[in-house]
Design an enzyme around this catalytic site. Structure first.
Site: not given
Ligand code: SAH
Length: 422
Positions: A154, A167, A174, A178, A181, A236-237, A270, A293-295, A372, A415
């Protein structure tokens, strides 16, 4: 809250301890510490019982070579092989990268008797549109594409005032697994090719040129006529598909008709934090924007939220991000999906600010985003006042922070929601 903690994901002692410390100084609602758990799907595990990480794409075939896989000199060499003069390669590149077409009927500048052959050779069909979802106001479109081998990916096209962002996906599925996601739930099928990555942009440009992305100006034109910004935040990463992604990035920035002639700073890569690849990216000599993407600022939680944290810890990922800034002079973004009672505690905002400030000032900004919902997910986004407090804590500590606007939720295009099903 209870139901969010599965037996295999009980809080580690360290996190439980932090939560207890927090509860002494803050109201009761602050004491909650939810740990990641999956519901409705099973997270793939490695033989050691840890979340499976797939760094290498399974050995499957790549799509046929396409004009966008080649540099301009490579295209010229190919044309020579076909007994055609080099300038024809440039003409064909104009059709693709500037007119967004692969239709031989529209290539009247090419010799009529060779047109079909040239197009067949240089433009194997890469992306077939399966579905297009548009938001009610017309400023966001999610495309579902089928690739040559049936894989589905997508991309999401978003119009903002003065810019259009796409995007893009960089892998089919991927391998980073995570748990919050949607993309990672089915694992990695394969890396996307350079041309498959670029074709997402060319197709989006074509749709814009056809008037498919709302907001016409009064004079009938669009305020941005083509994609101006790219974020590698689709499926994807990107840094796990380093070579093909970097070729695509170089071609996005290359002047037309070799490439798309886009500004490098409008391109954001990212990553979950593949440290050696981040360091390599810093040395590429192209001033793109880097996002991590730290979180979570603490390893106890990040180990569970971002499985690759088992290899590169929070501090290593932050050091690599800081090094990216030092080498390129480009301010780095930290992505932080705010998840209710999981990573949204004020003490985590404080810890994040501390870790960023320890490395310097002015090198980074934080982009929190409300989580999300994903299929089967029982986690929820933080409450608005908790998000505001998190943001204020960072800002009060001198860290520039802006809440990311989340687009396309209604079409599952936001996202983390990209799962590519028909
Ligand atoms: N693999 C890469 C890029 C894809 S995701 C990465 O992880 O950075 C792009 C962004 O969306 C990342 O910061 C990811 O952590 C975030 N993301 C993934 N799932 C999400 C969700 N359910 N809600 C909000 N952001 C999310």
């Amino acid at each position: 809250m209870e139901r969010m903690t599965s037996p295999e994901n009980t809080p580690s002692p360290a996190v439980a301890a932090s939560a207890v410390t927090a509860s002494k100084t803050r109201p009761a609602r602050r004491a909650a510490q939810v740990m990641p758990a999956t519901e409705g799907w099973k997270q793939a595990k490695d033989p050691g019982g840890r979340p499976l990480l797939q760094f290498k794409s399974p050995r499957v075939s790549q799509p046929p070579v396409h004009l966008a896989d080649m540099t301009l000199p490579e295209r010229e060499a190919k044309f020579k092989e076909m007994g055609l003069p080099a300038f024809r390669a440039k003409q064909l590149s104009v059709h693709y990268f500037q007119h967004y077409t692969t239709d031989p009927e529209r290539m009247s500048d090419l010799p009529k008797d060779r047109r079909a052959e040239i197009v067949d050779t240089m433009f194997p069909k890469l992306l077939t549109e399966v579905k297009r979802l548009t938001t009610d106001n017309g400023d966001t479109i999610k495309f579902l594409w089928r690739l040559f081998d049936g894989s589905l990916v997508e991309s999401v096209l978003m119009r903002y005032t003065g810019r259009v962002t796409l995007c893009v996906s960089s892998q089919c599925g991927c391998g980073m697994n995570c748990p919050f996601c949607a993309t990672g739930q089915a694992g990695l099928t394969r890396n996307m090719s350079t041309a498959e990555i670029l074709d997402q942009i060319v197709q989006a440009n074509r749709v814009i040129a056809e008037g498919g992305l709302g907001h016409l100006r009064r004079d009938g034109g669009h305020d941005a006529e083509r994609v101006t910004n790219i974020v590698f935040m689709g499926m994807g990463e990107p840094l796990a598909n380093y070579k093909r992604v970097m070729k695509a990035v170089h071609r996005m920035a290359a002047e037309a008709p070799e490439g798309l002639g886009m500004s490098a700073r409008g391109i954001t890569v990212s990553t979950v934090g593949l440290v050696p690849a981040i360091n390599k990216l810093a040395e590429e000599g192209i001033a793109i924007t880097f996002a991590l993407s730290l979180h979570a600022p603490d390893d106890e939680l990040r180990d569970e939220l971002i499985p690759v944290n088992s290899q590169w810890k929070v501090d290593e990922a932050l050091d690599a991000a800081y090094n990216y800034y030092k080498v390129t002079g480009r301010r780095v973004s930290i992505e932080y999906a705010l998840i209710k009672d999981m990573n949204d505690h004020p003490w985590r905002a404080e810890l994040l600010a501390k870790k960023l400030n320890q490395r310097g000032r002015g090198w980074v900004h934080v982009n929190p985003i409300p989580l999300n919902p994903t299929p089967g997910s029982i986690w929820t986004s933080s409450e608005p006042e908790v998000m505001q407090e998190f943001i204020n804590t960072l800002i009060d500590n001198g860290v520039p922070t802006t809440l990311r606007d989340t687009r396309g939720k209604e079409i599952d295009g936001a996202c983390g929601q990209l799962a590519a099903a028909e």
